[in-house]
Scaffold this motif. Structure first.
Motif, mmCIF file in Angstrom:
data_model
loop_
_atom_site.group_PDB
_atom_site.id
_atom_site.type_symbol
_atom_site.label_atom_id
_atom_site.label_comp_id
_atom_site.label_asym_id
_atom_site.label_seq_id
_atom_site.Cartn_x
_atom_site.Cartn_y
_atom_site.Cartn_z
ATOM 1 N N UNK A 21 -16.422 7.986 3.521
ATOM 2 C CA UNK A 21 -15.482 6.992 4.035
ATOM 3 C C UNK A 21 -14.566 6.523 2.925
ATOM 4 N N UNK A 22 -13.266 6.735 3.089
ATOM 5 C CA UNK A 22 -12.304 6.194 2.128
ATOM 6 C C UNK A 22 -12.293 4.683 2.284
ATOM 7 N N UNK A 23 -12.451 3.973 1.174
ATOM 8 C CA UNK A 23 -12.750 2.550 1.247
ATOM 9 C C UNK A 23 -11.831 1.727 0.346
ATOM 10 N N UNK A 24 -10.579 1.607 0.782
ATOM 11 C CA UNK A 24 -9.632 0.678 0.158
ATOM 12 C C UNK A 24 -8.997 -0.146 1.280
ATOM 13 N N UNK A 25 -9.796 -0.934 1.990
ATOM 14 C CA UNK A 25 -9.299 -1.590 3.202
ATOM 15 C C UNK A 25 -8.103 -2.506 2.973
ATOM 16 N N UNK A 26 -8.027 -3.148 1.817
ATOM 17 C CA UNK A 26 -6.896 -4.048 1.557
ATOM 18 C C UNK A 26 -5.592 -3.280 1.422
ATOM 19 N N UNK A 27 -5.669 -1.975 1.132
ATOM 20 C CA UNK A 27 -4.489 -1.112 0.994
ATOM 21 C C UNK A 27 -4.387 -0.109 2.150
ATOM 22 N N UNK A 28 -5.120 -0.380 3.241
ATOM 23 C CA UNK A 28 -5.188 0.557 4.376
ATOM 24 C C UNK A 28 -5.583 1.955 3.903
ATOM 25 N N UNK A 29 -6.496 1.969 2.901
ATOM 26 C CA UNK A 29 -7.075 3.200 2.348
ATOM 27 C C UNK A 29 -6.034 4.118 1.711
ATOM 28 N N UNK A 30 -4.931 3.548 1.243
ATOM 29 C CA UNK A 30 -3.878 4.344 0.606
ATOM 30 C C UNK A 30 -4.426 5.102 -0.600
ATOM 31 N N UNK A 31 -3.888 6.290 -0.803
ATOM 32 C CA UNK A 31 -4.366 7.156 -1.879
ATOM 33 C C UNK A 31 -3.701 6.788 -3.206
ATOM 34 N N UNK A 64 -6.739 2.218 9.833
ATOM 35 C CA UNK A 64 -6.179 3.348 9.096
ATOM 36 C C UNK A 64 -7.242 4.331 8.644
ATOM 37 N N UNK A 65 -6.936 5.593 8.815
ATOM 38 C CA UNK A 65 -7.641 6.684 8.126
ATOM 39 C C UNK A 65 -7.180 6.637 6.676
ATOM 40 N N UNK A 66 -5.935 6.960 6.440
ATOM 41 C CA UNK A 66 -5.247 6.747 5.161
ATOM 42 C C UNK A 66 -3.785 6.499 5.509
#
Length: 262
Positions: A21-31, A64-66
């Motif tokens: 699970x990509x986990x940067x929720x505050x950035x909507x999981x942005x790369x 968001x996914x990413x």
């Protein structure tokens, strides 16, 4: 498995399914660069871990996914650093595409820019009904850098891919399904269970054959490889495998096969 800065991992040792699970929720999981490195690292560990048989890749939260790349980080790049960032992203995403263990993207919301590219690198894509897809890089004066200009035409055709790339239009899940960008669309509450069931069904098949199917299909899109010869080589190789012997014997004995991946 290692603890990652921007990823959560959950390995079901019974099924062999690793959920990442990509986990940067505050950035909507942005790369960002750190997340790209985490993706590369988790893929390497998954490929090396014999317990892992298949992978589900998803995003944290329900939005968001990413949602794309980290724009603030991109804004600080120059030409050379930009080229290197693209190469690093391509390397990580190619590890997914070339993985001999099946990878399913569970797209739980926005899959924009690098997020769409990440989903396209996976072998299969299942979208929640609120998912949105797009490659909006041209709005920033950029183009996709992690393989989007290559994989989008492969999946939906050249003309439609060019339209989406040049207009930066965002499409809904049902349109993505119609175009062939995703395999299935399901309600968000059913997304992970559906992906788990789909992957579990795939994992009942011969592991060595699954990996060689991925190799042969990928060879069709690789100008340095001959797809038909890759297929023939893989076909021949499997005749010496224990899985082939088990599969044919199980068929003749009218029982489920017990594949071991050798």
């Amino acid at each position: 498995m290692t603890t990652f800065e921007n990823l959560l991992t959950d390995l079901d040792a019974t099924t062999g399914i690793l959920t990442v699970t990509l986990n940067r929720p505050s950035k909507l999981n942005a790369l960002n660069a750190a997340t790209i490195e985490d993706i590369r690292s988790v893929m390497q560990q998954a490929l090396d871990d014999q317990v892992v048989r298949g992978i589900i890749l998803t995003g944290s939260g329900e939005k968001a996914f990413v949602a794309g790349a980290d724009i603030a980080e991109l804004a600080a790049l120059d030409e050379n650093k930009g080229r290197r960032a693209a190469e690093q992203g391509q390397e990580a995403f190619c590890m997914i595409e070339e993985s001999t263990k099946p990878v399913i993207a569970a797209v739980n919301g926005f899959a924009l820019g690098g997020g769409c590219e990440l989903a396209m690198a996976c072998h299969l894509r299942v979208a929640s009904d609120n998912a949105r897809f797009g490659q909006p890089e041209v709005n920033l004066g950029l183009i996709p850098g992690y393989g989007g200009t290559q994989r989008l035409p492969q999946l939906i055709g050249k003309a439609k891919a060019l339209e989406l790339l040049m207009t930066a239009d965002m499409i809904k899940a049902d349109e993505a399904l119609r175009l062939g960008l995703v395999n299935h669309v399901v309600p968000q509450a059913e997304l992970l269970p559906f992906c788990q069931q789909l992957l579990a069904r795939i994992l009942t098949k011969a592991p060595l054959a699954l990996g060689l199917i991925i190799d042969a299909v990928n060879a069709h899109y690789d100008k340095e490889k001959h797809g038909y010869q890759t297929e023939a080589n893989a076909f021949g190789r499997l005749f010496s495998s224990e899985d082939f012997k088990e599969g044919t014997q199980a068929f003749l004995e009218k029982r489920p096969a017990a594949f071991r991946g050798n």
